[in-house]
Write a protein that holds these residues in place. Structure first.
Motif, PDB file in Angstrom:
ATOM      1  N   HIS A 175       0.817  -1.206   0.000  1.00 48.34           N
ATOM      2  CA  HIS A 175       0.000   0.000   0.000  1.00 48.34           C
ATOM      3  C   HIS A 175       0.854   1.261   0.000  1.00 48.34           C
ATOM      4  O   HIS A 175       1.849   1.363   0.714  1.00 48.34           O
ATOM      5  N   SER A 176       0.423   2.223  -0.796  1.00 47.50           N
ATOM      6  CA  SER A 176       1.212   3.438  -1.003  1.00 47.50           C
ATOM      7  C   SER A 176       1.317   4.310   0.233  1.00 47.50           C
ATOM      8  O   SER A 176       2.188   5.193   0.304  1.00 47.50           O
ATOM      9  N   SER A 177       0.448   4.088   1.243  1.00 49.57           N
ATOM     10  CA  SER A 177       0.504   4.912   2.450  1.00 49.57           C
ATOM     11  C   SER A 177       1.629   4.497   3.391  1.00 49.57           C
ATOM     12  O   SER A 177       1.931   5.215   4.350  1.00 49.57           O
ATOM     13  N   LEU A 178       2.256   3.366   3.127  1.00 47.33           N
ATOM     14  CA  LEU A 178       3.303   2.863   4.013  1.00 47.33           C
ATOM     15  C   LEU A 178       4.633   3.561   3.745  1.00 47.33           C
ATOM     16  O   LEU A 178       4.944   3.899   2.598  1.00 47.33           O
ATOM     17  N   PRO A 179       5.437   3.763   4.781  1.00 45.77           N
ATOM     18  CA  PRO A 179       6.765   4.331   4.572  1.00 45.77           C
ATOM     19  C   PRO A 179       7.596   3.460   3.624  1.00 45.77           C
ATOM     20  O   PRO A 179       7.566   2.243   3.712  1.00 45.77           O
TER      21      PRO A 179
END
Length: 253
Positions: A175-179
């Motif tokens: 997921h793109s929200s992860l660091p």
């Protein structure tokens, strides 16, 4: 009411530390902490001469010889993690122990750097429970994920292998929200191993993405935390971790 988030719930990247090994250790320190090959020959017969340069592992902080090729000119195992570029002795000592009459004893490579240097991602083996670092050390989410895994018939090792296959096939997306999401996704297709820290980050990203993509209706439903995975309060406030779901994208910035 998410008021208890506001105290210190700011989006943040995964905690990371600089474990870069130093390539230039002073002579006194090298003499005090000789590496395994200073006293025992490697599989190709190499043994460190008195002035041999050494590297220091960024994981267990032990020394290992700085070498670019074996005695017959073959390439040495990698010494730098492709995920963070820090030095790691695992691949080297795995090579030493595979073909040496005098294998390196455990104190020269902690379980962490040894395990991740011993083979490809596909051969990684984990314990019976999820790593403590998964879900940013949030025990509530970790326990819920283990329940979801049990319902799906996965052990921690099986979950990693399943997610790795899906990620390689493009059916599971980190997921793109992860660091470091793009960086970790690139490791799936471009790397065969990483240091333990990067492996744990990759595992955490895959587990989070799997839980997000495959919600388990048997698990309790809770309102989402605005900060999602990046919430800081979830790491130290058990009440907040219980009340709010953190397997969700960050929506407050």
């Amino acid at each position: 009411d998410h008021g208890d988030e506001d105290e210190d719930d700011e989006g943040s990247e995964m905690d990371s530390e600089d474990y870069s090994g130093s390539e230039d250790e002073d002579d006194e320190e090298d003499a005090r902490e000789p590496c395994h090959n200073c006293s025992h020959a490697a599989p190709d017969g190499f043994q460190c001469p008195p002035d041999a340069p050494h590297e220091r592992c960024g994981v267990c902080m032990r020394l290992f010889p700085r070498r670019t090729a074996t005695a017959d000119g073959s390439s040495m195992p990698p010494s730098k993690c492709p995920g963070c570029d820090r030095l790691c002795c695992g691949p080297y000592f795995h090579w030493v122990n595979q073909g040496s009459a005098a294998p390196a004893p455990p104190p020269l490579h902690t379980t962490m750097c040894w395990q991740q240097g011993s083979g490809k991602f596909e051969d990684a083996t984990l314990g019976p429970t999820l790593p403590a670092t998964v879900f940013r050390t949030n025990r509530v989410e970790r326990n819920l994920c283990e329940r979801a895994m049990a319902n799906a018939g996965f052990s921690p090792t099986q979950l990693f292998q399943h997610c790795l296959r899906e990620a390689k096939a493009g059916t599971l997306v980190i997921h793109s929200s992860l660091p470091r999401a793009d960086h970790l996704a690139a490791l799936v297709s471009s790397a065969e191993w990483t240091c333990p820290r990067c492996f744990n980050d990759l595992y955490a990203a895959l587990a989070f993405s799997w839980r997000l993509a495959h919600p388990d209706p048997a698990l309790p439903t809770r309102p989402d935390c605005h900060w999602g995975f990046n919430c800081r309060t979830q790491t130290h406030n058990s009440g907040h971790a219980e009340r709010y779901n953190h397997v969700c994208p960050q929506t407050r910035f």
